[in-house]
Motif scaffolding. Structure first.
Motif, PDB file in Angstrom:
ATOM      1  N   VAL A 154     -26.629 -16.032 -64.728  1.00 26.92           N
ATOM      2  CA  VAL A 154     -27.606 -16.624 -65.650  1.00 26.92           C
ATOM      3  C   VAL A 154     -27.656 -15.835 -66.952  1.00 26.92           C
ATOM      4  O   VAL A 154     -27.695 -16.408 -68.046  1.00 26.92           O
ATOM      5  CB  VAL A 154     -29.004 -16.685 -64.996  1.00 26.92           C
ATOM      6  N   PHE A 155     -27.654 -14.505 -66.858  1.00 29.48           N
ATOM      7  CA  PHE A 155     -27.693 -13.680 -68.060  1.00 29.48           C
ATOM      8  C   PHE A 155     -26.424 -13.861 -68.888  1.00 29.48           C
ATOM      9  O   PHE A 155     -26.477 -14.009 -70.113  1.00 29.48           O
ATOM     10  CB  PHE A 155     -27.859 -12.210 -67.680  1.00 29.48           C
ATOM     11  N   LYS A 156     -25.277 -13.873 -68.200  1.00 32.29           N
ATOM     12  CA  LYS A 156     -23.999 -13.925 -68.899  1.00 32.29           C
ATOM     13  C   LYS A 156     -23.752 -15.275 -69.559  1.00 32.29           C
ATOM     14  O   LYS A 156     -23.242 -15.340 -70.691  1.00 32.29           O
ATOM     15  CB  LYS A 156     -22.870 -13.608 -67.912  1.00 32.29           C
ATOM     16  N   LYS A 157     -24.122 -16.354 -68.877  1.00 33.17           N
ATOM     17  CA  LYS A 157     -23.776 -17.691 -69.354  1.00 33.17           C
ATOM     18  C   LYS A 157     -24.903 -18.380 -70.122  1.00 33.17           C
ATOM     19  O   LYS A 157     -24.659 -19.375 -70.807  1.00 33.17           O
ATOM     20  CB  LYS A 157     -23.361 -18.566 -68.171  1.00 33.17           C
ATOM     21  N   LYS A 158     -26.122 -17.882 -70.004  1.00 32.02           N
ATOM     22  CA  LYS A 158     -27.232 -18.581 -70.650  1.00 32.02           C
ATOM     23  C   LYS A 158     -28.025 -17.662 -71.584  1.00 32.02           C
ATOM     24  O   LYS A 158     -28.069 -17.874 -72.792  1.00 32.02           O
ATOM     25  CB  LYS A 158     -28.151 -19.188 -69.590  1.00 32.02           C
ATOM     26  N   TRP A 159     -28.672 -16.619 -71.022  1.00 29.48           N
ATOM     27  CA  TRP A 159     -29.610 -15.825 -71.801  1.00 29.48           C
ATOM     28  C   TRP A 159     -28.939 -15.089 -72.959  1.00 29.48           C
ATOM     29  O   TRP A 159     -29.408 -15.139 -74.088  1.00 29.48           O
ATOM     30  CB  TRP A 159     -30.343 -14.840 -70.892  1.00 29.48           C
ATOM     31  N   ILE A 160     -27.841 -14.397 -72.692  1.00 27.37           N
ATOM     32  CA  ILE A 160     -27.209 -13.613 -73.750  1.00 27.37           C
ATOM     33  C   ILE A 160     -26.629 -14.524 -74.828  1.00 27.37           C
ATOM     34  O   ILE A 160     -26.639 -14.191 -76.021  1.00 27.37           O
ATOM     35  CB  ILE A 160     -26.110 -12.682 -73.172  1.00 27.37           C
ATOM     36  N   LEU A 161     -26.151 -15.710 -74.422  1.00 29.01           N
ATOM     37  CA  LEU A 161     -25.641 -16.663 -75.410  1.00 29.01           C
ATOM     38  C   LEU A 161     -26.761 -17.157 -76.315  1.00 29.01           C
ATOM     39  O   LEU A 161     -26.578 -17.331 -77.527  1.00 29.01           O
ATOM     40  CB  LEU A 161     -24.959 -17.836 -74.708  1.00 29.01           C
ATOM     41  N   SER A 162     -27.940 -17.378 -75.715  1.00 32.03           N
ATOM     42  CA  SER A 162     -29.089 -17.822 -76.511  1.00 32.03           C
ATOM     43  C   SER A 162     -29.539 -16.732 -77.484  1.00 32.03           C
ATOM     44  O   SER A 162     -29.843 -17.006 -78.648  1.00 32.03           O
ATOM     45  CB  SER A 162     -30.240 -18.208 -75.582  1.00 32.03           C
ATOM     46  N   VAL A 163     -29.559 -15.486 -77.006  1.00 30.77           N
ATOM     47  CA  VAL A 163     -29.954 -14.369 -77.870  1.00 30.77           C
ATOM     48  C   VAL A 163     -28.974 -14.227 -79.026  1.00 30.77           C
ATOM     49  O   VAL A 163     -29.370 -14.051 -80.193  1.00 30.77           O
ATOM     50  CB  VAL A 163     -30.029 -13.059 -77.062  1.00 30.77           C
ATOM     51  N   ARG A 164     -27.682 -14.301 -78.735  1.00 28.46           N
ATOM     52  CA  ARG A 164     -26.676 -14.171 -79.784  1.00 28.46           C
ATOM     53  C   ARG A 164     -26.778 -15.300 -80.799  1.00 28.46           C
ATOM     54  O   ARG A 164     -26.594 -15.084 -82.008  1.00 28.46           O
ATOM     55  CB  ARG A 164     -25.285 -14.146 -79.161  1.00 28.46           C
ATOM     56  N   ALA A 165     -27.087 -16.505 -80.323  1.00 26.79           N
ATOM     57  CA  ALA A 165     -27.192 -17.645 -81.230  1.00 26.79           C
ATOM     58  C   ALA A 165     -28.321 -17.460 -82.233  1.00 26.79           C
ATOM     59  O   ALA A 165     -28.245 -17.939 -83.373  1.00 26.79           O
ATOM     60  CB  ALA A 165     -27.401 -18.925 -80.425  1.00 26.79           C
TER      61      ALA A 165
END
Length: 702
Positions: free
Chosen positions: A30-41
């Motif tokens: 979840v962190f790798k595929k969702k949360w960190i991508l959202s933070v980076r965006a």
């Protein structure tokens, strides 16, 4: 003020818990595929690129904790300066059972709390490793392996090798915290760097084990897949394998010299090879890139600030006023210090004497009390190694020197001590292990005689090899100044001379004092950042990081971004890493020097002008009664100390019997001496046969 302190500490603890939770979820899908991508965006910008989100998540929380810790420690220091008997904590301690010592093979003496945190950290490592593998193996099958021209087991070997590296990075994040001597984070948690060295050792072994497995697995993978050319690859915009190999080699050389047998027999080899940490960190950053290295940046960033401040402090010579020379090849060095320099009992200071060795720095426990002796700082040095033997010969020879250049770093120590919460203190020492108890004794004298507060009873149990070593007990009393009184302090000393059956008549010289001339450039020891050092440290952390962010943002926006456009596929990752490391160093050096220069200027205004003293004047110490018991006792303090002492020849103390005989409701037990003695005392306190015994964990250097 107490409410504000609790709020600040509570906020720091919340940030700490959130930071640990971040590491718990980092390996998850979840962190790798969702949360960190959202933070980076939402946070990737033309000023900070992909490095920005990593610093936001992994760097900023630690620096916030460090700044909050600095403010908290400043307030606590101010509160401690207004202490009275009301500061004495209740002797009932709900956590006392968790502080009981345990002896674990390979770990030494640890409390139940330390063991619990160690187990939880190992659990975090296991959880992260298994979670990383679970997420990774889910995407490995015959089809994905075939695309790479590999078999499934080879793809899984590559995945395992990478995950060993990722877990090694997790441990590397915490590696530099214990060796940051002036750390506000350690002090916030009630720790000192000296007492936390064991955590650095544990983490170092784990880090190098994981990184070695990381390297070995990749080498095997490259061999079986016929990709040995990868071993000499330094990619422009990808992982640099050569840099990783160089970092691993530097780490392995350091690791090889850390094992006890090598470290004890060849300490200088261990000391000098440990400076390879600079190459290790530099090549590690080149290996993974600055964006990923920002995960481990905060611990090393705080270490660099501390290291540069220590460098600035060590550049000047301090004023060595006198030295007491004991017949047992022991010295007490007495330095001049400013009244604004305060430290707690059991604090340590690092000493360098260029005429012996310009490179060697040795830690020594301070024997004086900054409250009882506001203008003097003392350390005891036992002649046990080549460095200390040379120093003893220089000061004890008939043609003794009259000047000596000395540089110092520190002092460092606990923010506060809790000895007053006990009804009695049992202090067990072996040989020169009496050193830290001297500072505790002098501080308790100040508590009873000046503050008029009640202090715990003191039972000092000291074991010595020879009767000449008994003169170390004389260091309980200061060498100069107004005679101290300790009539209100209940003191009992049980001294044991283990290798002699009866007193030995000895015609050696008595304890003598050598007075030294100062150089015009010598200065009293002062706090490196002034009396408000914790606030200055917090300001330096904030200002240096702001300077780094601004400079990095400008370089990225107007130099790197026009070339790379945040793709990380055009501009060299090595060049980006080198620029960032340069900016970090410059930012730290500028802000640290400004803070140091400002406080040095103020210290120079506040310090008294050094007065030259003519010649070295050896005199007999007025309190050399242990070596000549028939001489007249010249003052009440020496007479009181003599009457409080029982000397036993040809036997060792029965520690179990002595400690079990103490019936006070709360007995603090402190020990400093050989490993066997420390373990014996720890076993007695942890046996559960006497619930009133509380093992106090403190660190010593002599």
């Amino acid at each position: 003020m107490m409410m504000l302190m609790k709020m600040i500490k509570g906020l720091a603890m919340m940030v700490f818990i959130g930071y640990l939770f971040l590491w718990v979820i980092t390996p998850t899908y979840v962190f790798k595929k969702k949360w960190i991508l959202s933070v980076r965006a939402h946070t990737t910008s033309t000023y900070f690129g992909t490095q920005g989100p990593t610093m936001l998540l992994y760097t900023l929380p630690v620096l916030i904790m460090a700044v909050l810790g600095s403010v908290y420690l400043h307030l606590r220091k101010k509160a401690n300066q207004n202490r009275d008997e009301g500061d004495k904590e209740a002797t009932s301690d709900n956590l006392s059972i968790w502080r009981r010592p345990m002896i674990i093979k390979g770990l030494g003496i640890v409390s139940i709390i330390e063991l619990a945190f160690f187990v939880m950290f190992i659990a975090l490592i296991v959880w992260s490793f298994t979670t990383y593998l679970h997420v990774s193996f889910a995407g490995i099958n015959q089809k994905t392996a075939a695309k790479k021209g590999e078999e499934v087991w080879q793809s899984k070997l590559s995945s395992v090798a990478l995950r060993f590296g990722l877990i090694g990075n997790l441990c590397l994040v915490f590696l530099f915290f214990p060796v940051t001597r002036g750390s506000s984070i350690l002090s916030l948690f009630g720790l000192t760097s000296e007492a936390s060295i064991k955590y650095h050792i544990w983490l170092g072994h784990i880090v190098m084990t994981l990184f070695t497995l990381h390297g070995v697995c990749y080498i095997i993978y490259w061999i079986v897949t016929k990709q040995t050319s990868e071993m000499v690859k330094w990619a422009k915009t990808d992982i640099s394998n050569v840099a990783g190999e160089l970092a691993l080699v530097a780490g392995l050389i350091m690791w090889a010299t850390t094992f006890p047998r090598i470290r004890r027999k060849m300490f200088e080899v261990f000391f000098y090879t440990h400076h390879l940490y600079i190459l290790f960190v530099v090549f590690f950053v080149f290996h993974v890139g600055i964006a990923y290295a920002s995960m481990m940046l905060p611990g090393f960033y705080l270490f660099m600030i501390d290291r540069f401040l220590r460098f600035l402090q060590s550049k000047g010579n301090v004023r060595l006023v006198s030295s007491r020379v004991l017949p047992c090849e022991t010295l007490e060095l007495n330095f001049s210090k400013s009244r604004g320099l305060n430290y707690t009992p059991t604090s340590i200071i690092f000493i360098n004497i260029p005429s012996i060795s310009k490179a060697q720095w040795h830690p020594f426990t301070i024997t004086s009390s900054s409250n009882l002796e506001p203008e003097k700082l003392s350390v005891m040095i036992k002649s046990e190694g080549s460095w200390s033997r040379k120093l003893y010969q220089m000061l004890s020879s008939p043609n003794s020197i009259d000047r000596l250049d000395v540089c110092v770093e520190g002092p460092y120590g606990p923010i506060a001590t809790n000895f007053l919460r006990h009804d009695m203190l049992v202090m067990v020492s072996g040989g020169s292990g009496i050193t830290p108890f001297t500072s505790i004794f002098r501080e308790l004298v100040y508590t009873t005689e000046t503050l008029k507060c009640k202090a715990p009873k003191i039972l000092l149990i000291s074991a010595f090899k020879n009767s000449s070593d008994l003169t170390m007990l004389e260091l309980l009393l200061p060498s100069s100044g107004a005679p101290i009184e300790f009539s209100k302090l209940e003191l009992q000393i049980e001294a044991y001379v283990t290798r002699e059956k009866q007193p030995v008549t000895n015609d050696k010289k008595l304890v003598s004092t050598i007075w030294l001339k100062p150089n015009p450039s010598d200065a009293p020891i002062t706090p490196v950042l002034g009396q408000n050092g914790w606030l200055w440290l917090g300001a330096i952390i904030v200002s240096s990081f702001v300077v780094f962010l601004v400079s990095m943002g400008l370089v990225t926006r107007f130099y790197i971004y026009p070339i790379d456009k945040n793709t990380n596929k055009v501009y060299s990752l090595g060049s980006r890493a080198a620029l960032n490391m340069l900016l970090i160093c410059v930012s730290i050096m500028i802000t640290c020097y400004m803070g140091f220069w400002w406080n040095k200027k103020r210290n120079a205004m506040d310090s008294k002008q050094i007065q030259n003293m003519e010649g070295a004047t050896p005199v007999n110490s007025p309190n050399s009664w242990f070596y000549n018991a028939d001489k007249e006792l010249e003052s009440m303090p020496q007479q009181s100390l003599y009457q409080s002492t029982n000397v036993h020849f040809g036997e060792r103390p029965d520690l179990k019997r002595i400690m079990f005989e103490q019936k006070e409701s709360s007995v603090g037990v402190l020990v400093c001496g050989p490993k066997k003695m420390r373990h014996e005392v720890a076993n007695i306190c942890s046996s559960g046969l006497a619930s009133n015994l509380h093992f106090e964990s403190i660190s010593f250097s002599w």
